[in-house]
Motif scaffolding. Structure first.
Motif, PDB file in Angstrom:
ATOM      1  N   VAL A 143      11.069   2.516   2.038  1.00 54.13           N
ATOM      2  CA  VAL A 143      11.735   1.452   2.796  1.00 54.13           C
ATOM      3  C   VAL A 143      12.147   1.959   4.173  1.00 54.13           C
ATOM      4  CG1 VAL A 143      13.809   0.002   2.892  1.00 54.13           C
ATOM      5  CG2 VAL A 143      12.516   0.195   0.754  1.00 54.13           C
ATOM      6  N   GLU A 144      12.670   3.203   4.198  1.00 49.89           N
ATOM      7  CA  GLU A 144      13.139   3.747   5.481  1.00 49.89           C
ATOM      8  C   GLU A 144      11.990   3.884   6.486  1.00 49.89           C
ATOM      9  OE1 GLU A 144      15.621   7.552   7.191  1.00 49.89           O
ATOM     10  OE2 GLU A 144      15.892   6.953   5.104  1.00 49.89           O
ATOM     11  N   GLU A 145      10.845   4.364   5.996  1.00 47.33           N
ATOM     12  CA  GLU A 145       9.689   4.513   6.886  1.00 47.33           C
ATOM     13  C   GLU A 145       9.211   3.144   7.370  1.00 47.33           C
ATOM     14  OE1 GLU A 145       6.317   6.401   5.109  1.00 47.33           O
ATOM     15  OE2 GLU A 145       5.383   6.793   7.042  1.00 47.33           O
ATOM     16  N   PHE A 146       9.185   2.171   6.446  1.00 48.46           N
ATOM     17  CA  PHE A 146       8.775   0.810   6.798  1.00 48.46           C
ATOM     18  C   PHE A 146       9.684   0.252   7.896  1.00 48.46           C
ATOM     19  CE2 PHE A 146       9.387  -3.772   6.139  1.00 48.46           C
ATOM     20  CZ  PHE A 146       8.093  -4.229   6.286  1.00 48.46           C
ATOM     21  N   ILE A 147      10.985   0.433   7.724  1.00 46.56           N
ATOM     22  CA  ILE A 147      11.935  -0.130   8.693  1.00 46.56           C
ATOM     23  C   ILE A 147      11.853   0.608  10.027  1.00 46.56           C
ATOM     24  CG2 ILE A 147      14.392  -0.538   9.175  1.00 46.56           C
ATOM     25  CD1 ILE A 147      14.775  -1.144   6.201  1.00 46.56           C
ATOM     26  N   LEU A 148      11.598   1.920   9.996  1.00 41.81           N
ATOM     27  CA  LEU A 148      11.454   2.652  11.261  1.00 41.81           C
ATOM     28  C   LEU A 148      10.213   2.161  12.021  1.00 41.81           C
ATOM     29  CD1 LEU A 148      12.352   4.835  13.227  1.00 41.81           C
ATOM     30  CD2 LEU A 148      10.987   6.490  11.932  1.00 41.81           C
ATOM     31  N   ASP A 149       9.108   1.925  11.295  1.00 37.43           N
ATOM     32  CA  ASP A 149       7.902   1.399  11.943  1.00 37.43           C
ATOM     33  C   ASP A 149       8.154   0.011  12.535  1.00 37.43           C
ATOM     34  OD1 ASP A 149       6.485   3.675  11.350  1.00 37.43           O
ATOM     35  OD2 ASP A 149       5.590   2.864   9.515  1.00 37.43           O
ATOM     36  N   LEU A 150       8.880  -0.822  11.751  1.00 36.13           N
ATOM     37  CA  LEU A 150       9.196  -2.164  12.250  1.00 36.13           C
ATOM     38  C   LEU A 150      10.098  -2.074  13.479  1.00 36.13           C
ATOM     39  CD1 LEU A 150       8.912  -5.218  11.826  1.00 36.13           C
ATOM     40  CD2 LEU A 150      10.805  -5.110  10.186  1.00 36.13           C
ATOM     41  N   ALA A 151      11.058  -1.153  13.450  1.00 36.26           N
ATOM     42  CA  ALA A 151      11.962  -0.974  14.591  1.00 36.26           C
ATOM     43  C   ALA A 151      11.191  -0.528  15.838  1.00 36.26           C
ATOM     44  CB  ALA A 151      13.046   0.049  14.256  1.00 36.26           C
ATOM     45  N   LYS A 158       8.622  -6.719  -2.591  1.00 38.93           N
ATOM     46  CA  LYS A 158      10.021  -6.550  -3.002  1.00 38.93           C
ATOM     47  C   LYS A 158      10.212  -5.264  -3.810  1.00 38.93           C
ATOM     48  CE  LYS A 158      13.304  -9.790  -5.115  1.00 38.93           C
ATOM     49  NZ  LYS A 158      13.494  -9.099  -6.393  1.00 38.93           N
ATOM     50  N   THR A 159       9.113  -4.703  -4.354  1.00 38.57           N
ATOM     51  CA  THR A 159       9.211  -3.604  -5.315  1.00 38.57           C
ATOM     52  C   THR A 159      10.002  -2.411  -4.772  1.00 38.57           C
ATOM     53  OG1 THR A 159       7.074  -4.258  -6.233  1.00 38.57           O
ATOM     54  CG2 THR A 159       7.849  -2.033  -6.752  1.00 38.57           C
ATOM     55  N   ALA A 160       9.676  -1.964  -3.571  1.00 39.74           N
ATOM     56  CA  ALA A 160      10.345  -0.774  -3.025  1.00 39.74           C
ATOM     57  C   ALA A 160      11.834  -1.049  -2.816  1.00 39.74           C
ATOM     58  CB  ALA A 160       9.688  -0.352  -1.711  1.00 39.74           C
ATOM     59  N   PHE A 161      12.158  -2.269  -2.351  1.00 39.85           N
ATOM     60  CA  PHE A 161      13.570  -2.633  -2.173  1.00 39.85           C
ATOM     61  C   PHE A 161      14.293  -2.650  -3.524  1.00 39.85           C
ATOM     62  CE2 PHE A 161      11.764  -4.177   1.789  1.00 39.85           C
ATOM     63  CZ  PHE A 161      12.748  -3.864   2.709  1.00 39.85           C
ATOM     64  N   ASP A 162      13.625  -3.199  -4.563  1.00 39.76           N
ATOM     65  CA  ASP A 162      14.246  -3.250  -5.897  1.00 39.76           C
ATOM     66  C   ASP A 162      14.533  -1.843  -6.428  1.00 39.76           C
ATOM     67  OD1 ASP A 162      14.246  -5.987  -5.983  1.00 39.76           O
ATOM     68  OD2 ASP A 162      12.380  -6.153  -7.147  1.00 39.76           O
ATOM     69  N   ALA A 163      13.543  -0.946  -6.299  1.00 38.46           N
ATOM     70  CA  ALA A 163      13.724   0.419  -6.813  1.00 38.46           C
ATOM     71  C   ALA A 163      14.780   1.162  -5.995  1.00 38.46           C
ATOM     72  CB  ALA A 163      12.393   1.165  -6.798  1.00 38.46           C
ATOM     73  N   MET A 164      14.865   0.862  -4.701  1.00 40.16           N
ATOM     74  CA  MET A 164      15.912   1.474  -3.874  1.00 40.16           C
ATOM     75  C   MET A 164      17.287   1.057  -4.394  1.00 40.16           C
ATOM     76  SD  MET A 164      16.385   1.209   0.251  1.00 40.16           S
ATOM     77  CE  MET A 164      16.982  -0.472   0.293  1.00 40.16           C
ATOM     78  N   GLY A 168       0.825  -1.218   0.000  1.00 33.93           N
ATOM     79  CA  GLY A 168       0.000   0.000   0.000  1.00 33.93           C
ATOM     80  C   GLY A 168       0.854   1.261   0.000  1.00 33.93           C
ATOM     81  N   SER A 169       1.908   1.296   0.824  1.00 34.27           N
ATOM     82  CA  SER A 169       2.795   2.467   0.875  1.00 34.27           C
ATOM     83  C   SER A 169       3.509   2.653  -0.458  1.00 34.27           C
ATOM     84  CB  SER A 169       3.869   2.317   1.956  1.00 34.27           C
ATOM     85  OG  SER A 169       3.306   1.946   3.165  1.00 34.27           O
ATOM     86  N   THR A 170       3.909   1.537  -1.071  1.00 30.86           N
ATOM     87  CA  THR A 170       4.620   1.600  -2.353  1.00 30.86           C
ATOM     88  C   THR A 170       3.702   2.178  -3.433  1.00 30.86           C
ATOM     89  OG1 THR A 170       5.899  -0.345  -1.686  1.00 30.86           O
ATOM     90  CG2 THR A 170       5.929   0.234  -4.024  1.00 30.86           C
ATOM     91  N   ILE A 171       2.458   1.708  -3.467  1.00 26.25           N
ATOM     92  CA  ILE A 171       1.514   2.199  -4.482  1.00 26.25           C
ATOM     93  C   ILE A 171       1.234   3.693  -4.273  1.00 26.25           C
ATOM     94  CG2 ILE A 171      -0.891   2.035  -5.281  1.00 26.25           C
ATOM     95  CD1 ILE A 171      -0.670  -1.025  -4.811  1.00 26.25           C
ATOM     96  N   ARG A 172       1.051   4.108  -3.016  1.00 24.72           N
ATOM     97  CA  ARG A 172       0.823   5.541  -2.752  1.00 24.72           C
ATOM     98  C   ARG A 172       2.016   6.371  -3.226  1.00 24.72           C
ATOM     99  NH1 ARG A 172      -1.608   3.449   1.716  1.00 24.72           N
ATOM    100  NH2 ARG A 172       0.226   3.664   3.034  1.00 24.72           N
TER     101      ARG A 172
END
Ligand SMILES: [Zn+2]
Length: 332
Positions: A238-246, A221-227, A194-198
């Protein structure tokens, strides 16, 4: 007395089962469709047939003589050998231990599937040699389980270990559980998609479009691939995703300080691309430097964790016998 144990991972789509030898190796594996929703009696008949089939396929084991016990991992809230509620199976108060022990004449145990998978990782996966582990599995939702001092944490009414529903954003996004702000609403593969599509819709020039081609083809995997292509928009996702996971992971470590915190699910295949920044961001959120003693690693058993954990956890927690389970020593 037999030396093999059967583990069954009862899912909403498939019933997967396997036979473990006494070194915790899977020597046979098979699955059948669950065809949910169906009455528990019918599902149990299929599970029992699957157990007999596995015995044949494992070189003609005798269910009577060679099988020690049968362990089931099921979604939902579980207590006393009963699935109190599992929406994706359509179960209400389904007495799986009673039904399966009648069909097979074996000691049967029942665990929540996330708890079973966490136990599997502890005894045969990334937590071998340890006594405490918290699993966080990033899939359609965020699942997981907690094992402390070699015992699965089940809570006073079977509902403990719901790591996906710790609230990391009070009043935030709506979660599948009906509440707001749960870790699952931010860190499931579904949430990342959802975050990737937005981000794609807001940034028509982003390389995310090159990585996915269309919003309907976006995956975890899409956001990681484009990164990796050097796209700053993807890096921000990806950074926001990882901060939320952290945020979720640091809560779990501050609360429980397990030896291992493992990340499972498809996104964990990103390996150090995910784990290195996750460790760094988590370290910044820990309440005491000692809590960094917890090792954050990728889960290692994949989909087999549930089968292995369900089989290995047979009779594990003291007190199971009063729920109708026959006590058999667990592997720890
Ligand atoms: Zn929730």
């Amino acid at each position: 007395m037999g030396r093999y144990r059967i583990g069954i991972d009862l899912g909403g789509t498939n019933i997967a089962a396997g036979i473990l030898d006494d070194s915790l190796s899977l020597i046979a594996k098979a699955s059948v469709p669950t065809k949910a929703p169906r009455p528990a009696e019918e599902v149990c008949r299929d599970m029992a047939d699957l157990c007999r089939r596995l015995c044949r396929e494992a070189g003609g084991l005798s269910p009577e003589e060679d099988i020690l016990s049968v362990g089931i991992g099921s979604p939902g809230i579980i207590s006393g050998g009963v699935v109190l509620r599992a929406d994706n199976l359509g179960f209400r108060n389904a007495p799986l231990v009673l039904l399966m022990s009648r069909l097979l004449g074996k000691p049967v145990t029942l665990r929540n599937d996330g708890n079973a998978a966490a136990y599997g990782e502890l005894v045969a996966g990334c937590g071998q040699g340890c006594r405490s582990l918290v699993a966080v599995t990033l899939g359609t939702g965020v699942g997981g389980g907690i094992v402390l001092d070699g015992r699965i944490l089940e809570g006073c009414a079977g509902g403990a270990g719901e790591v996906g529903h710790i609230i990391t954003h009070a009043g935030g996004r709506r979660c599948a559980c009906g509440k707001r702000g749960c870790l699952e609403a931010y860190c499931s593969a579904t949430a990342l998609i959802g975050s990737t599509i937005r981000a794609m819709e807001n940034n028509p020039d982003s390389l995310l479009w090159e990585a996915a081609r269309s919003t309907s083809l976006v995956n975890g995997k899409t956001a990681f691939d484009a990164m990796r292509l050097g796209d700053p928009v993807a890096s921000a996702v990806v950074e926001e995703f990882i901060l939320d996971l952290a945020t979720g992971v640091s809560n779990l470590i501050n609360l429980l300080q397990p030896e291992i915190l493992c990340i499972g699910g498809g996104i964990s295949r990103e390996g150090e691309t995910l784990l290195a920044p996750l460790r760094a961001k988590t370290a910044g959120l820990l309440c005491a430097p000692e809590n960094s003693a917890t090792r954050i690693v990728a889960a290692s058993l994949g989909n087999d964790a549930g089968i292995i954990g369900a089989a290995a956890a047979g009779g594990l927690n003291a007190g199971d016998a009063r729920h109708g389970d026959t006590m058999q020593g667990g592997f720890l």
